[in-house]
Design an enzyme around this catalytic site. Sequence first.
Site, PDB file in Angstrom:
ATOM      1  N   GLU A 129     -12.292   4.317   6.644  1.00 47.40           N
ATOM      2  CA  GLU A 129     -12.243   3.457   7.829  1.00 47.40           C
ATOM      3  C   GLU A 129     -13.318   3.762   8.853  1.00 47.40           C
ATOM      4  O   GLU A 129     -13.452   3.049   9.840  1.00 47.40           O
ATOM      5  CB  GLU A 129     -10.869   3.590   8.481  1.00 47.40           C
ATOM      6  CG  GLU A 129      -9.766   3.113   7.560  1.00 47.40           C
ATOM      7  CD  GLU A 129      -8.395   3.459   8.056  1.00 47.40           C
ATOM      8  OE1 GLU A 129      -8.199   4.620   8.426  1.00 47.40           O
ATOM      9  OE2 GLU A 129      -7.535   2.567   8.084  1.00 47.40           O
ATOM     10  N   ARG A 161      -7.798  -1.268   9.017  1.00 46.76           N
ATOM     11  CA  ARG A 161      -8.731  -0.141   8.904  1.00 46.76           C
ATOM     12  C   ARG A 161      -8.800   0.604  10.230  1.00 46.76           C
ATOM     13  O   ARG A 161      -9.880   1.009  10.660  1.00 46.76           O
ATOM     14  CB  ARG A 161     -10.122  -0.670   8.515  1.00 46.76           C
ATOM     15  CG  ARG A 161     -10.409  -0.512   7.044  1.00 46.76           C
ATOM     16  CD  ARG A 161     -11.703  -1.134   6.631  1.00 46.76           C
ATOM     17  NE  ARG A 161     -12.411  -0.265   5.707  1.00 46.76           N
ATOM     18  CZ  ARG A 161     -13.240  -0.692   4.770  1.00 46.76           C
ATOM     19  NH1 ARG A 161     -13.469  -1.989   4.627  1.00 46.76           N
ATOM     20  NH2 ARG A 161     -13.856   0.167   3.978  1.00 46.76           N
ATOM     21  N   CYS A 162      -7.645   0.769  10.884  1.00 48.63           N
ATOM     22  CA  CYS A 162      -7.681   1.254  12.255  1.00 48.63           C
ATOM     23  C   CYS A 162      -7.394   2.741  12.368  1.00 48.63           C
ATOM     24  O   CYS A 162      -7.563   3.293  13.452  1.00 48.63           O
ATOM     25  CB  CYS A 162      -6.693   0.484  13.114  1.00 48.63           C
ATOM     26  SG  CYS A 162      -4.968   0.894  12.803  1.00 48.63           S
ATOM     27  N   GLN A 218       0.835  -1.194   0.000  1.00 47.48           N
ATOM     28  CA  GLN A 218       0.000   0.000   0.000  1.00 47.48           C
ATOM     29  C   GLN A 218       0.873   1.248   0.000  1.00 47.48           C
ATOM     30  O   GLN A 218       0.344   2.368  -0.101  1.00 47.48           O
ATOM     31  CB  GLN A 218      -0.897   0.004   1.249  1.00 47.48           C
ATOM     32  CG  GLN A 218      -1.779  -1.212   1.345  1.00 47.48           C
ATOM     33  CD  GLN A 218      -2.526  -1.331   2.664  1.00 47.48           C
ATOM     34  OE1 GLN A 218      -2.565  -2.383   3.287  1.00 47.48           O
ATOM     35  NE2 GLN A 218      -3.136  -0.244   3.103  1.00 47.48           N
TER      36      GLN A 218
END
Lengths: 291, 794, 191
Positions: free
Chosen positions: B740, B370-371, B223
Site C-alpha cells: 500500500e 489500500r489505506c 480477503q
Amino acid sequence: MYPPRFRYEAPRSIDEAIALLQSGGGEAKVLAGGQSLVPLLKLRFASPELLVDINNLPGLNYHRVDPDGTLRIGALCRHVDLERSTILPERSPTMAAAAPLVADPIVRTRGTLVGSLCHADPQGDWAAVVTALGGSIVAQGPNGRRTIPVAEFVTGPFQNALAYDEIAVEAVIPAPKGTVAGGYLKLERRVGDFATAGVAVALELNGATVTRAGIGLTGVGPSTINATEAAQVLVGKPLSAETISGAAELAAAAAQPKTDHRGSAAYKRHIVATFVERILTRVNGSVQRAA
Amino acid sequence: MTQALDELKIGGLGASRKRVEDNRFIRGKGTYIDDIVLPGMLHMEILRSPVAHARIRSIDTSKAWEIPGVRLVLTGEMLASRNLAWMPTLSYDTQAVLATDKVRFQGQEVAAVIADDPYIAKDACEAIVVDYEPLPVIVNPTQALAEDAPVIRDDKENQHDNVVFEWQVGDKEATDRAFEQADVISTLDLHYPRSHPSPIECCGSIADFNRATQKLTVYLTTQAPHIIRAAVALVAELPEHMIRIIAPDIGGGFGNKVPVYPGYVVSILASILLERPVKWIEDKTGNLISTGFGRDIYLHGEMALRKDGKILAVRMHTTSDHGAFYSDAQPSKFRIGLLHSAFSCYDIPVAYLHNRGVYTNKAPGGVAYRCSFRVTEAMYFQERMMHAAANDLGMDQAEFRRINLVRDDDFPHRTAFGFLTDSGQYVKCLDKALEAIGYEDFLKQKEEAKKQGRLLGIGISTMTEPLGAGNSREFDILGIKMFDSAELRVHITGRALLRTGAKTQGQGHETTWAQIVAHELGIPAEDVVVEEGDTDTAPFGMGTYASRSTPVAGAAVAMAARKVRAKARKLAAHLLEVSEEDLEWELGRFYVRSAPERGVSIQEAAAAAYSNMPDGLEPGLEAVAYYDPPNMTWPFAAYVVTVEVDPKTGVWDVLRVVAVDDCGVRINPMIVEGQIMGGLTEAFAKASMQYITFDAEGNCIGSNYMDYLLPTAWETPGFELHEVVTPSPHHPFGAKGVGECATVGGPAAFVNAVLDAIKDTGVRNIDMPLLPHRVYEALTERHDVSGAPPVRMD
Amino acid sequence: MTSLFEEIHEAPPADVPTRRVTITVNGQRRTVEIEPRLLLAHLLRHGLRLTGTHTGCDTSNCGACTVLFDGEPIKSCTMLAVQADGHEVTTVEGLAGPSELHPIQEGFRDEHGLQCGFCTPGMMMAAKALLDRNPDPTEEEVRWALSGNLCRCTGYQNIVKAVLAAARKMRGDAPAESSGGTESSGGRESS
C-alpha cells in the site's frame, strides 16, 4: 446489467426494416452500433417493445466523397472506419480530429456516426461536428426519403425529428466551395469520459479569406449548440486576432452550460472560448504558412 | 550433491520468479466467484433505495411473486421476524441487512429477489413497489452536527445526535505549550474526499446450505475468510464447525472485500430457506454506491515551527464521515485507525490528535482502499502540512524535510503519538529521489519556463508507515488478535504443500510464499504448492489487507519452515549417524562439519521422515506456526512528481514520477515493483480524477464508471522506481510490508507538485481530485478550493 | 437460456420470444436458442461455459468483457447475443494453440503484466486486435489501443511492456532487455 424483455427482428432490407417500425407503432427502436442503446437497456432507462436490428442491411457501411465533393456517411459506418479513414483528413480536418476522441477504441469498432446523431446525446461529439459542417441526415420512410439539416434533426436532449417509421440511412456533409480547415477539441478527464465541453470548428477558405464558418458546441447546453453568431464574425475576411477573439467570446456567450461536478457554468464557457481560440489560432498559423 | 544451491536459481528470496498464478489467468482459467456453478443454483438480485433518507411507508412485493421463475422475495420485515434485519459491524455498531423502518443512504438494500436467472430476478425487483416518505438529507459533518439536524440513527436507543465517537491521542497540554513557543504557526484545512477501491470484479457470494449434512458452504469474495466464518457464526447462529468459507480467485480487493455485506447475509438466509445454492453477484453500481469506501475525512491541521525549520509540535483536529453505519474494518482499539501514525518519520517531540466521527446519509465505511487503516489519510495530511509549512517558512521543500527527518542512528524511535519505529535510512531515500528527478536542474527549468508563461511544479512526499497489524497487545478485530499462520507439509519426495491464513487477491502469494520456503529449506520454489482461502483447510488467519501479509503470514511461513528444518536436522543426524551438534546447514543440505562431503539433502531427510525414523521421533515432516508480530514493520518511501499546468484550462500533465521505496528485504523484486506501480496509479487517480461526492439531495455522484473515473493506460504516467534496503530488525527474514506504500505516500506528491506550479497564487490547498476546473479556479480567483459535498448540480 | 444437458429448466412462458442463432466461437459452430435480451457476454460465460471473458461494470467502460468479433475488438456486454448470429467470436480461450501459448499470453506472463488477472483476458484480446493490425506499435500506440480497458492492479506499465514484448516475438525480433521474470531452474508449465 440485465435488459428487460423485448421482441427482436433482424431485417435484411431497408423496406423490411421500415415495415417493422411501422408495425411497432412507435414502440420500436432501431439498433445499429448499440453502444448507446444497449447500455440504456441494461440500466433499464429504455424499454422498447421491439428492437429492429439494421446491422444486416446491405451497403450501408460506407463513407465516401462524391465527385462533386459531397461527403456521405452510411448508417453502418463505424467510428473506427472514420478514425482509420484515408480520405477524411484531407476532406474534413474537423471530422478527422473528432473521430479518435469519440468514446474509447473498443466502443468505436461498433458505434456509428449516424446512430450517434440519432441518439442526440447533448454530450455527444458528432452532433457538434456535423452542426459545424452544416450537415444533414437523410431519413427513409414508407413515403420515401427526405433530407433534414442537423440543426433541425436534433430537437432536444435525446430527441430527434425522425417519424416513428423512419430510419436514418445517411449523413451528408455538403461539398465545400473552398479549402477546408478546422478542428475539434474536447475537455475530457480521461478517455471515454463525456465532454466537459467540446468545440468543433469548420471553415472554408478562399486563399486567406474565410468564406464559410461553422462552430458546434457539445456538453454545454440542453442539446448541441450551433454558435451561428460566433461563426458569422469570421466570414468574409481573413482570420485575425480580433476576429478570433470575437468568435471565441460569442461562442462562449452562445453556450448554456450548467454548473455540476464537471465544473461551473462560467468555467465551461471559458473552455469554449479557449478552444475556439486555440483551433482558430492553429488554423490561422497554417493558413499564413501556406501563403 | 556437494555444490551449494544458488538461491536465485531455485526461486528463493530476491528471485524475480515468474508467477504461478499466471498459468491459469492468462488462459482465462481463473475461478472467480461468478465462474462457479453449483447444481440447482438460483440467482439473487437486490433492490436498492433510490433516495438517501426516507421512512418506508410500505413495500408491495405481490407483483414480483407473480413473475414466472421467481422463487423467493425477501424484505426487511421477513428478516426481522428471524432477527436478521440488523447485523453487527466490525466496529461494534449495527448495520441494516434489509431496511425496515427507514432507508439511510441512497443505494441501501431494501429487498431481494431469488429467481432462476438474474434477468428474471431483475425483472422482479423492478416490480416491487416501495412507498418512501422523504426526510431531510445530511451529506457532510457540518450538516450532521447542526442543531436541528435529524437523527439518522434513531434505531439506536441512546443516540440523540449524529456523533459516532470522539477519540484522542497525544499530549494536549504539552502540545499547547509548544505552540506558545512557536516562531511560526502553519495551518492547513482540507478534505480528503470519499474514494472507492473499485476493484474491477464486484463482490459476490454463493451460499450453499446442505440440509442433509447441515453444513453451510459459502463461496465469497473475501480477503479474510476466517473473519467471515466467525461473523457468519455470530449472525446466522450456526455452529462454527459447520460453516465453510471458500474464497476463490479474487479479481482485486484493495480492502473492498473485507467487510460483511448485506448481500452475503441475505444469500445465506435464502439458501437456508430454499435449500438450494443461491448466487448473488453485485453490479458495479451496487458496489460503488453501497460497499466499503475509503477516506471522507476533514483536517484542521496546525504545525508549531521554529524559524530555523525545526518542527516543535503538531496538532490535528479531524472529523470523519462514516456514512449511515459505523462499519470500519480496523483494529478495535483504534477508532480512527492508525491516523496517529502521521509524522512518524519526523523527529517531533509532542503532538495531539482529536477526531470526531459522524453519521451521514451515505454508504457506511471509511477504512478501505489500500489505506493501511487510515494511514493514507495520515500521510496525506502529513505531507500536505509539510508542504504548507515549508512555504510558510520560505524554506526549500527538501531542506525542510531533511532538517526534521529521524536520523539513521536514532532508532528505535518513539514517536510523539507512541509508535516505535525501528529502522530506516530516511535521508538517503530522499536524496536518492532528488538525484533521480534532477532536483536542482528542475528548479532552474521551472524558473526559465515561468518567463515563457509556463507553469512547472515539483512535489515531494516522504513517509514511513506501520504495516503488519499487529501485535496482540494492541491489535484485535472483534476481540480476535491479529496474528497469522502457516502450515507446511513436506511429502515423501521432498515436494511440499503450504497453506496460510492469508488470502491473495493479486499479490502473488502462490509465488512468493514458496520463495520463502525455498529460502528457509532449499526446496525449489516450484516444488511448493501454495493454497489459501478455504477455512476448512487453511490455518486460522486474519486475512490479507493493510499490507500485513508479508510481515505476518510471511513470517509465519518462515517460522513453520524453520520448525520443519529443526526436525529435518534430527532426521539428517540419524541418517548420517552423527549427533545434531555435529551438523551444519547450507541451503538445501545438512552436512557434517568435520567432513563436509558427507551430507544429506532436505529431500533425503524428508524421505526419511516416512521410511527411516529414529526411535522416539514421530514420523512425518510438517509444522504449523502462528505468528504474533512483535511490532509493526516500517517501510519508508520518497515520492517525487513533476508536472506542468496549463494556465488557460487548469489541465495538468505529469512529466515524471520517481519513487524510492525501502521495504526491507524483497521476496520477489518484480512483484514488489508491480505493487508499487499499482499504488502509484491509485495515487495519480485520486489526485487527478477519481472521487465520490453527493449533491444536496444525497444523490451519489460516482456510482458508476461514467462518473467514477479510473485512469486508463492513456492518462497514466510512467514510473521510475528505485530502492533502498533497510531490513526490518525483527522480521524473520528482514522483510517489511509494501503493497500500500505508494497509495499512502503518492497522492501528496502529485498535489504538492500542482500547488507548487501555481505557487505564486498563494493558494494553500485544492481538495483532491485536482480537476481542471478546480485548478483553474485557484489560478484565477487565488483562493483555496474545497471539494466537500454537497456538489452543486444545477 | 440455452438448454444444457445437466440442467433442465422450466420452459419459459409461451409469450417469451426466443431465437435460434448460430455463432462460431473459437472456431467451433455453436447453435443456441436464446432470448434476444441475453447479452453476448452472458451467452459466452454461462451458456457456453467460457468463463475467461469477465464482466466488471454496467456502463460499458471497463472492457473486461472484450472479445474479438470478426477480428475486431468489441465489448461483449454491449452486444446482444442474437446479433452475433452468423459471425465469428474469439475469446481468450481461443488464443493459445493446441500445444503452446500465444506470444501475447507469454508476454503478459514474462513481463508481470497481470496481478489479480480479472482485466487480463479483455486486455489481451484488445492487444491481439492491435497487433493483428499494427505489428510494430510504439508505446503510445499501445496505450491508445488499450485505453478502453481498465486495470486497477498494475498501473499499465508492465502491460505495455508485455504487449511490446509480444510484438517483438511475433515479428521474430530479438527480445529486449527484460525487466522482470527470471525463470527458476527446471521451471515447468503446469496446465
